[in-house]
Design an enzyme around this catalytic site. Sequence first.
Site, PDB file in Angstrom:
ATOM      1  N   ASP A  14      -1.595   1.117   4.061  1.00  0.00           N
ATOM      2  CA  ASP A  14      -0.514   1.184   3.069  1.00  0.00           C
ATOM      3  C   ASP A  14      -0.838   2.359   2.146  1.00  0.00           C
ATOM      4  O   ASP A  14      -1.932   2.937   2.215  1.00  0.00           O
ATOM      5  CB  ASP A  14      -0.476  -0.130   2.269  1.00  0.00           C
ATOM      6  CG  ASP A  14       0.617  -0.127   1.195  1.00  0.00           C
ATOM      7  OD1 ASP A  14       1.694   0.438   1.445  1.00  0.00           O
ATOM      8  OD2 ASP A  14       0.390  -0.665   0.106  1.00  0.00           O
ATOM      9  N   SER A  15       0.086   2.650   1.242  1.00  0.00           N
ATOM     10  CA  SER A  15      -0.201   3.675   0.234  1.00  0.00           C
ATOM     11  C   SER A  15      -1.295   3.205  -0.713  1.00  0.00           C
ATOM     12  O   SER A  15      -1.837   4.012  -1.467  1.00  0.00           O
ATOM     13  CB  SER A  15       1.064   3.971  -0.570  1.00  0.00           C
ATOM     14  OG  SER A  15       1.461   2.807  -1.269  1.00  0.00           O
ATOM     15  N   TYR A  46       3.983   6.186  -2.356  1.00  0.00           N
ATOM     16  CA  TYR A  46       4.734   6.872  -1.294  1.00  0.00           C
ATOM     17  C   TYR A  46       6.240   6.879  -1.598  1.00  0.00           C
ATOM     18  O   TYR A  46       6.959   7.807  -1.221  1.00  0.00           O
ATOM     19  CB  TYR A  46       4.541   6.137   0.038  1.00  0.00           C
ATOM     20  CG  TYR A  46       3.251   6.413   0.781  1.00  0.00           C
ATOM     21  CD1 TYR A  46       2.291   7.307   0.312  1.00  0.00           C
ATOM     22  CD2 TYR A  46       3.008   5.759   1.999  1.00  0.00           C
ATOM     23  CE1 TYR A  46       1.112   7.530   1.032  1.00  0.00           C
ATOM     24  CE2 TYR A  46       1.843   5.988   2.717  1.00  0.00           C
ATOM     25  CZ  TYR A  46       0.898   6.866   2.235  1.00  0.00           C
ATOM     26  OH  TYR A  46      -0.250   7.085   2.948  1.00  0.00           O
ATOM     27  N   GLY A  47       6.689   5.793  -2.238  1.00  0.00           N
ATOM     28  CA  GLY A  47       8.138   5.564  -2.363  1.00  0.00           C
ATOM     29  C   GLY A  47       8.884   6.564  -3.214  1.00  0.00           C
ATOM     30  O   GLY A  47      10.109   6.558  -3.266  1.00  0.00           O
ATOM     31  N   CYS A  77       3.522  -1.278   5.007  1.00  0.00           N
ATOM     32  CA  CYS A  77       4.253  -0.582   3.947  1.00  0.00           C
ATOM     33  C   CYS A  77       5.687  -0.379   4.417  1.00  0.00           C
ATOM     34  O   CYS A  77       5.914   0.208   5.484  1.00  0.00           O
ATOM     35  CB  CYS A  77       3.571   0.770   3.707  1.00  0.00           C
ATOM     36  SG  CYS A  77       4.433   1.858   2.572  1.00  0.00           S
ATOM     37  N   CYS A 187       8.816  -4.419  -0.886  1.00  0.00           N
ATOM     38  CA  CYS A 187       7.676  -3.502  -0.977  1.00  0.00           C
ATOM     39  C   CYS A 187       6.446  -4.390  -0.980  1.00  0.00           C
ATOM     40  O   CYS A 187       6.425  -5.423  -1.669  1.00  0.00           O
ATOM     41  CB  CYS A 187       7.754  -2.691  -2.278  1.00  0.00           C
ATOM     42  SG  CYS A 187       6.201  -1.839  -2.703  1.00  0.00           S
ATOM     43  N   HIS A 189       3.679  -4.191  -2.279  1.00  0.00           N
ATOM     44  CA  HIS A 189       2.984  -4.346  -3.564  1.00  0.00           C
ATOM     45  C   HIS A 189       3.546  -5.524  -4.378  1.00  0.00           C
ATOM     46  O   HIS A 189       2.848  -6.104  -5.198  1.00  0.00           O
ATOM     47  CB  HIS A 189       3.141  -3.081  -4.425  1.00  0.00           C
ATOM     48  CG  HIS A 189       2.236  -1.942  -4.061  1.00  0.00           C
ATOM     49  ND1 HIS A 189       2.356  -1.240  -2.887  1.00  0.00           N
ATOM     50  CD2 HIS A 189       1.185  -1.384  -4.726  1.00  0.00           C
ATOM     51  CE1 HIS A 189       1.439  -0.279  -2.853  1.00  0.00           C
ATOM     52  NE2 HIS A 189       0.713  -0.354  -3.957  1.00  0.00           N
TER      53      HIS A 189
HETATM   54  N1  DGL Z   1       3.715  -0.815  -0.538  1.00  0.00           N
HETATM   55  C1  DGL Z   1       4.634   0.138  -0.102  1.00  0.00           C
HETATM   56  C2  DGL Z   1       5.930  -0.414   0.434  1.00  0.00           C
HETATM   57  O1  DGL Z   1       5.939  -1.496   0.955  1.00  0.00           O
HETATM   58  C3  DGL Z   1       4.722   1.463  -0.785  1.00  0.00           C
HETATM   59  C4  DGL Z   1       4.738   1.520  -2.268  1.00  0.00           C
HETATM   60  C5  DGL Z   1       4.663   2.959  -2.707  1.00  0.00           C
HETATM   61  O2  DGL Z   1       3.624   3.574  -2.437  1.00  0.00           O
HETATM   62  O3  DGL Z   1       5.628   3.459  -3.268  1.00  0.00           O
HETATM   63  O4  DGL Z   1       6.950   0.218   0.368  1.00  0.00           O
END
Ligand code: DGL
Length: 261
Positions: A14-15, A46-47, A77, A187, A189
Amino acid sequence: MEPKVCERPIGVFDSGVGGISILRELVRELPHEDFVFYGDSAHAPYGEKTSEEVVSLTSDVAQKLLDMGCKALVIACNTATSAAAPVLRKTYSHMPIVGVEPALKPAVLAKHHGKVLVMATPMTVRLEKFQKLLRTWGSEEDVVAVPCGGLAARIEQGNVDAPDVVALIDSLVGAYAGRVDTVVLGCTHYPFVREQIREVLGDVAFFDSAQGTARQLRRRLSSAQKLNNTQAQGRVEFFSSKDTKEELALYRQFFEWSKTL
Ligand code: DGL
């Protein structure tokens, strides 16, 4: 001696810390497998990048996990799955690659009344993969998707009990309090701030992708005859592009915590 393919670890990435909410379920579903978790925290979130950047970052991470001898990959992710899964599947066509997507289908099928709120990163909401899911499973009256810029980055910092987290969630989705009864955590997170979301939105039902992803990984490993048949308890190792003792301690802390969620 080289380990047999089925004895090699599964790479999960994941990020950053978010993928640990998926990892916890993978370990529950497949306790005899070894897992290598890689968080790209040096490049999170990443988003809020371009999809080209995410393709490039995730290709690097996938290659690292392959170099560690992984027999399969889990893109834990939503953002990276939306942006990069097709490219990774083409590049590494010889290995099972499982991605995640917002659990909109089970949420729509299960809900009794009210609206479904999908919380996800700006990139996940914008890209075609989610838009297609929305066209298939949602209608404008039933589903609202909110890009939650800044939330994954804040969760990356840890200490999510601090009051600023509830304030941030309130600024993102507070307008829907009392208007939605179901929340899709789009997400990986966000399961770590379930309680804070509930504080803002009240008593809502949550849906995330962890169990579905774990079942899909089992199916893929089984059909590729790559399930580890040992009876021994598997191991979990953590790696991060932000390679400090503190960061790895944070990952372990999130992992222990994820077992209680
Ligand atoms: N945990 C990630 C997701 O499910 C990415 C969150 C991010 O890095 O913006 O999208």
